[in-house]
Write an enzyme that holds these catalytic residues in place. Structure first.
Site, PDB file in Angstrom:
ATOM      1  N   ASP A  13       2.053  -2.424  -0.316  1.00  0.00           N
ATOM      2  CA  ASP A  13       1.059  -3.497  -0.437  1.00  0.00           C
ATOM      3  C   ASP A  13      -0.106  -3.117  -1.342  1.00  0.00           C
ATOM      4  O   ASP A  13      -1.231  -3.548  -1.121  1.00  0.00           O
ATOM      5  CB  ASP A  13       0.520  -3.914   0.949  1.00  0.00           C
ATOM      6  N   LYS A  16       1.134  -4.113  -6.469  1.00  0.00           N
ATOM      7  CA  LYS A  16       1.916  -3.694  -7.639  1.00  0.00           C
ATOM      8  C   LYS A  16       2.397  -4.885  -8.452  1.00  0.00           C
ATOM      9  O   LYS A  16       2.529  -4.796  -9.668  1.00  0.00           O
ATOM     10  CB  LYS A  16       3.146  -2.880  -7.187  1.00  0.00           C
ATOM     11  N   GLY A  40       7.014  -7.723  -0.410  1.00  0.00           N
ATOM     12  CA  GLY A  40       6.435  -9.030  -0.692  1.00  0.00           C
ATOM     13  C   GLY A  40       5.472  -8.865  -1.832  1.00  0.00           C
ATOM     14  O   GLY A  40       4.462  -8.177  -1.694  1.00  0.00           O
ATOM     15  N   HIS A  41       5.806  -9.394  -2.990  1.00  0.00           N
ATOM     16  CA  HIS A  41       4.935  -9.253  -4.141  1.00  0.00           C
ATOM     17  C   HIS A  41       4.265 -10.588  -4.438  1.00  0.00           C
ATOM     18  O   HIS A  41       4.937 -11.601  -4.548  1.00  0.00           O
ATOM     19  CB  HIS A  41       5.745  -8.796  -5.366  1.00  0.00           C
ATOM     20  N   GLN A 227       7.445  -1.153  -1.817  1.00  0.00           N
ATOM     21  CA  GLN A 227       6.800  -0.331  -0.799  1.00  0.00           C
ATOM     22  C   GLN A 227       5.923   0.739  -1.467  1.00  0.00           C
ATOM     23  O   GLN A 227       5.534   0.565  -2.605  1.00  0.00           O
ATOM     24  CB  GLN A 227       7.823   0.324   0.151  1.00  0.00           C
TER      25      GLN A 227
HETATM   26  P1  IMP Z   1      11.634  -1.641   6.950  1.00  0.00           P
HETATM   27  O1  IMP Z   1      11.485  -1.376   5.492  1.00  0.00           O
HETATM   28  O2  IMP Z   1      11.706  -3.114   7.285  1.00  0.00           O
HETATM   29  O3  IMP Z   1      12.743  -0.843   7.575  1.00  0.00           O
HETATM   30  O4  IMP Z   1      10.292  -1.120   7.668  1.00  0.00           O
HETATM   31  C1  IMP Z   1       9.979   0.257   7.782  1.00  0.00           C
HETATM   32  C2  IMP Z   1       8.484   0.489   7.630  1.00  0.00           C
HETATM   33  O5  IMP Z   1       8.104   0.199   6.293  1.00  0.00           O
HETATM   34  C3  IMP Z   1       7.616  -0.400   8.504  1.00  0.00           C
HETATM   35  O6  IMP Z   1       6.442   0.312   8.888  1.00  0.00           O
HETATM   36  C4  IMP Z   1       7.230  -1.548   7.583  1.00  0.00           C
HETATM   37  O7  IMP Z   1       6.023  -2.164   7.969  1.00  0.00           O
HETATM   38  C5  IMP Z   1       7.075  -0.793   6.278  1.00  0.00           C
HETATM   39  N1  IMP Z   1       7.298  -1.632   5.104  1.00  0.00           N
HETATM   40  C6  IMP Z   1       8.474  -2.071   4.628  1.00  0.00           C
HETATM   41  N2  IMP Z   1       8.288  -2.806   3.516  1.00  0.00           N
HETATM   42  C7  IMP Z   1       6.970  -2.814   3.281  1.00  0.00           C
HETATM   43  C8  IMP Z   1       6.169  -3.374   2.250  1.00  0.00           C
HETATM   44  O8  IMP Z   1       6.630  -4.005   1.294  1.00  0.00           O
HETATM   45  N3  IMP Z   1       4.834  -3.165   2.372  1.00  0.00           N
HETATM   46  C9  IMP Z   1       4.287  -2.436   3.377  1.00  0.00           C
HETATM   47  N4  IMP Z   1       4.990  -1.887   4.342  1.00  0.00           N
HETATM   48  C10 IMP Z   1       6.338  -2.068   4.296  1.00  0.00           C
END
Ligand code: IMP
Length: 428
Positions: A13, A16, A40-41, A227
């Protein structure tokens, strides 16, 4: 010498999408190479807000080819909804988007597995986005239950889905998933996914060969990380991480482009830190400062709308991830969020078991025990959203940026003071 990567250096977040959108002007191809619809961009253009989760942010520029490469886990329905939503708003999505035949596909059971395993963890919940990301990557590594995009265009894919659904039923029933759960209904899934496969067919290609050809012909490639590096499956705050290599080390595996062809890496940080989901966060401010940052930064998840945990800038973590990702320069985002604070802190070292350290711990339990050592800087207490050049910024804001660069060990090249493209300043 023009291939660039944009990598988040915190827990995701970092805004980017905005940087990718700006840099696409100087690139021919934009590649997403890891993660999936957990990302989520947000891109704001001419007052319009677009939210993307799978399609690279380069989609808004004509003449730019967007690639969803092999390392991404694709949820076909989300991708199709995203394509159609963009088209409905007049954004062209056609042969300017290519999806790798090697990318793995998220199936309904992955989402079910994500829910179950998130519900019954052995300790603090990981707090995933519940998009089936981890289970899909698990099947990729496990191989026998994996389904890739290209499978749908070869004979025998229905039999494969039916066999995998049966194996999943046997695995999930003891965990409380009933046999009539729609996530295990092989016939219905075959019908649904056959429709998706037909609609996605025009987009599917061998993106590895495409990118290698592009490298050979000198095309300029932009790699869009999803991420942040602290969520990297190998080098992040395991197990509170995502399922892919979200630091710079993931670029080659996720795209097929060797590291020697990545010429510049831009590390994106917020002027503070946020984290969504579980896991240690040394500089977290679960107090008025955290709430002020959350309110001013609208720190609520793009995908899940969860309130983000907020805290001070952690230079120990950013220094580590900047080195890990081979970062050349920094983009500092959301600097305007800090404008209301009389004092701003930077964590420059940790105290771990009574000793000072500037190293990021390699175990989550040791990270839980660290106490941040802060440096305090005076705030500027003046809105800066109208600033268009670095010289427009108050002295204290510039001092803060200079100190960030110093403690992270990388120069600041881009500074952002708002969501719009115009609210961006360049040091070079
Ligand atoms: P997953 O990617 O859904 O398996 O989540 C694993 C961890 O990564 C969790 O703490 C999510 O909140 C975090 N996470 C996954 N995608 C994002 C992102 O795009 N932004 C921030 N945190 C993320």
């Amino acid at each position: 010498m023009a291939n660039t990567a944009v990598i988040g250096l915190q827990w995701g977040d970092e805004a980017k999408g905005k940087i990718v959108d700006i840099l696409t002007e100087n690139h021919d191809i934009v590649v997403r190479y890891q993660g999936g619809a957990n990302a989520g961009h947000t891109v704001v253009m001419g007052g319009q807000t677009f939210k993307l989760s799978l399609i690279p942010s380069g989609i808004f520029r004509s003449g730019v080819q967007c690639v969803i490469a092999n390392g991404v886990v694709v949820h076909p329905k989300t991708l199709l909804v995203e394509i159609e939503a963009l088209q409905a708003r007049g954004v062209r999505v056609g042969n300017n988007l290519t999806v790798s035949s090697r990318a793995h596909v998220i199936l309904p059971w992955h989402v079910e597995e994500d829910r179950i395993l998130n519900d019954c963890p052995t300790g603090e919940a990981i707090g995933t986005t519940l998009r089936g990301i981890g289970p899909c990557y698990r099947d990729k590594i496990g191989r026998s239950h994996a389904v890739r995009v290209g499978d749908f265009y070869e004979s025998g894919w229905r039999e494969r889905i039916i066999a995998v659904a049966e194996a999943k039923r046997r695995m999930l029933e003891p965990l409380g998933v009933s046999a009539d759960n729609p996530a295990l209904d092989a016939e219905a899934i075959c019908r649904e996914y056959s429709g998706y496969a037909d609609r996605l067919r025009p987009f599917v290609a061998d993106t590895t060969q495409f990118l290698l050809d592009a490298v050979d012909s000198g095309k300029r490639i932009l790699f869009e990380g999803a991420q942040g590096a602290l969520l990297d499956i190998d080098h992040g705050t395991f197990p509170y991480v995502t399922g892919s290599n979200s630091s710079g080390v993931g670029i080659s595996a996720g795209s097929g482009v060797p590291g020697r062809h990545i010429h510049k890496v831009l590390g994106v940080v917020k002027a503070y830190c946020t984290r969504v989901g579980g896991g240690p966060f040394p500089t977290e401010q679960d107090n008025d400062v955290g709430q002020l940052i959350r309110d001013r930064g609208n720190e609520y998840g793009t995908v899940t709308r969860r309130p983000r945990r907020c805290g001070w800038f952690d230079a120990v973590a950013a220094r580590y991830t900047a080195r890990l990702s081979g970062v050349d320069a920094l983009a500092v985002m959301l600097l305007d969020v800090l404008s209301a604070l009389p004092e701003i802190r930077i964590c420059t070292a940790y105290e771990l078991d009574g000793e000072r350290t500037e190293r990021f711990p390699d175990h989550v339990e040791r990270l839980r025990r660290v106490k941040p050592i802060y440096e305090s800087l005076p705030g500027w207490q003046r809105e800066i959203r109208e600033a268009r050049r670095l010289t427009d910024l108050p002295t204290n804001a510039r001092k803060y940026l200079d100190r960030l660069a110093e403690v992270v060990g990388r120069p600041v090249e881009i500074v952002s003071v708002g969501p719009d493209r115009e609210q961006t300043m360049f040091a070079v």
